[in-house]
Design a protein around this motif. Sequence first.
Motif, mmCIF file in Angstrom:
data_model
loop_
_atom_site.group_PDB
_atom_site.id
_atom_site.type_symbol
_atom_site.label_atom_id
_atom_site.label_comp_id
_atom_site.label_asym_id
_atom_site.label_seq_id
_atom_site.Cartn_x
_atom_site.Cartn_y
_atom_site.Cartn_z
ATOM 1 N N MET A 1 0.844 -1.194 0.000
ATOM 2 C CA MET A 1 0.000 0.000 0.000
ATOM 3 C C MET A 1 0.874 1.236 0.000
ATOM 4 O O MET A 1 1.676 1.456 0.891
ATOM 5 C CB MET A 1 -0.893 -0.041 1.238
ATOM 6 N N THR B 1 1.169 3.754 3.036
ATOM 7 C CA THR B 1 1.999 3.338 4.161
ATOM 8 C C THR B 1 3.473 3.494 3.806
ATOM 9 O O THR B 1 4.282 3.925 4.628
ATOM 10 C CB THR B 1 1.686 1.887 4.547
ATOM 11 N N LEU C 1 4.373 7.085 4.173
ATOM 12 C CA LEU C 1 4.544 7.463 5.580
ATOM 13 C C LEU C 1 5.888 6.966 6.097
ATOM 14 O O LEU C 1 6.595 7.671 6.818
ATOM 15 C CB LEU C 1 3.400 6.861 6.416
ATOM 16 N N LEU C 2 6.256 5.744 5.681
ATOM 17 C CA LEU C 2 7.539 5.172 6.093
ATOM 18 C C LEU C 2 8.696 6.020 5.590
ATOM 19 O O LEU C 2 9.606 6.358 6.355
ATOM 20 C CB LEU C 2 7.678 3.771 5.504
ATOM 21 N N GLY D 1 8.689 9.479 7.265
ATOM 22 C CA GLY D 1 9.111 9.354 8.663
ATOM 23 C C GLY D 1 10.607 9.138 8.776
ATOM 24 O O GLY D 1 11.278 9.719 9.628
ATOM 25 N N LEU D 2 11.119 8.296 7.894
ATOM 26 C CA LEU D 2 12.551 7.998 7.930
ATOM 27 C C LEU D 2 13.365 9.242 7.558
ATOM 28 O O LEU D 2 14.381 9.535 8.188
ATOM 29 C CB LEU D 2 12.860 6.849 6.961
ATOM 30 N N LEU E 1 12.441 12.314 7.982
ATOM 31 C CA LEU E 1 12.355 13.236 9.115
ATOM 32 C C LEU E 1 13.332 12.826 10.218
ATOM 33 O O LEU E 1 14.052 13.658 10.786
ATOM 34 C CB LEU E 1 10.910 13.266 9.653
ATOM 35 N N ALA E 2 13.381 11.517 10.501
ATOM 36 C CA ALA E 2 14.299 11.020 11.534
ATOM 37 C C ALA E 2 15.743 11.322 11.147
ATOM 38 O O ALA E 2 16.550 11.738 11.994
ATOM 39 C CB ALA E 2 14.094 9.520 11.751
ATOM 40 N N LEU F 1 16.400 15.022 11.663
ATOM 41 C CA LEU F 1 16.519 15.361 13.086
ATOM 42 C C LEU F 1 17.872 14.921 13.633
ATOM 43 O O LEU F 1 18.572 15.685 14.299
ATOM 44 C CB LEU F 1 15.390 14.697 13.890
ATOM 45 N N VAL G 1 20.362 6.202 13.191
ATOM 46 C CA VAL G 1 18.974 6.068 12.719
ATOM 47 C C VAL G 1 18.862 4.872 11.772
ATOM 48 O O VAL G 1 17.952 4.042 11.888
ATOM 49 C CB VAL G 1 18.504 7.361 12.021
ATOM 50 N N PHE H 1 16.752 1.502 12.468
ATOM 51 C CA PHE H 1 15.687 1.114 11.539
ATOM 52 C C PHE H 1 15.919 -0.303 11.026
ATOM 53 O O PHE H 1 14.984 -1.116 10.957
ATOM 54 C CB PHE H 1 15.615 2.106 10.369
ATOM 55 N N GLY I 1 13.477 -2.987 12.253
ATOM 56 C CA GLY I 1 12.660 -3.514 11.158
ATOM 57 C C GLY I 1 12.814 -5.017 11.028
ATOM 58 O O GLY I 1 11.821 -5.749 10.892
ATOM 59 N N ARG J 1 1.968 -3.508 1.050
ATOM 60 C CA ARG J 1 0.887 -3.505 0.059
ATOM 61 C C ARG J 1 0.055 -2.253 0.194
ATOM 62 O O ARG J 1 0.176 -1.550 1.179
ATOM 63 C CB ARG J 1 -0.011 -4.725 0.203
#
Lengths: 230, 113
Positions: free
Chosen positions: B1, B4, B7-8, B11-12, B14-15, B18, B79, B83, B87, B113
């Motif tokens: 998908m 998702t 977002l992953l 997010g990564l 952004l991490a 930071l 990071v 991960f 993961g 997916r």
Amino acid sequence: MHVPDGFIDGPVSLGAGVVAAAAIGVALRGSRRELGDEKVAPLAGLVAAFVFAVQMLNFPVAAGTSGHLLGGVLAAVLVGPWTGVLCVAVVLLVQLFFADGGLTAYGVNVTCMAVATALVGWLVFRLALVVLPRRPGSVVPAAFLAALVSVPAAALAFTGIYALGGTADIPLGTLAAAMVGVHVLIGIGEAVITALVVSSVLAVRPDLVHGARGLVAARREAALRSAVTA
Amino acid sequence: MTRTRGLLLGGLLLALLLAGVVSQFASGSPDGLEKVAEDKGFIATATDSDLADSPVADYAVRGVDDERVSGGLAGVLGVLATFAIGGALFLVVRRGAGPAGREDRAGGEPTPR
């Protein structure tokens, strides 16, 4: 709050290691259930990586003192309490190589910063949700409160361990007061960051916020259905 | 998908931002525990980590002289390592869901997916 080597004696460090190992064992079983939805697995890895990053961002809390996110509640609310314990344990493991937290103190650090924060925080989070209105948005103030409490909870866990195996003779009450005092301030930072991140994820993907399950059940089922048919 | 995956990725990124960049603005003051240990007089009982000679000890990559670059690089490495380890751990845990869980692609690749 990373405990260095030398603060806690050998036997109690070992004991904390046993407690941490047992907690990780239970967390592995619990996490298996929480990760039932496969898209959550890589997301949990991201949560761990994100906690590592934000733990580097020390913010000032009082004259000459700083604090940083511990992340136990953030992880618990996003991916579940047991998975949250594992997220922070992984962060602490990686930090060992950065000489952040002692090797023999790993069990102490997992007990305080992963187990105490995520589990005490999750309890406060669930209790808060009982009182708050039944809607997804309630997750944010509940997470704020849980994060606020989780940091002094970790400080108290450390104080308890220090009482058992501290290598210096510090009166328990003095240590508890000092630890809780400064960590309540750090807890405010923890609460603000946690609420900010949870509300951001809630805004874009409420179905991925573990703590909002049930509150967004209807929406989540619709999303799952469309994912299956897609 | 893809949502998702988005977002992953976001997010990564952004991490990484930071840890790699924003971290240089972090406060260098002692943290809560260090401060209490200083005030109550037990900071001296701390001993060097067994990994004090690690190539990324104290969030500085050995051999990189520029303090900001060294610190940022250490953050990025941390990071990515977190991960990867996290993961991998959660994929293994999730596969172990087996008969009790909602195993719908046993042993298959963890394709989003």
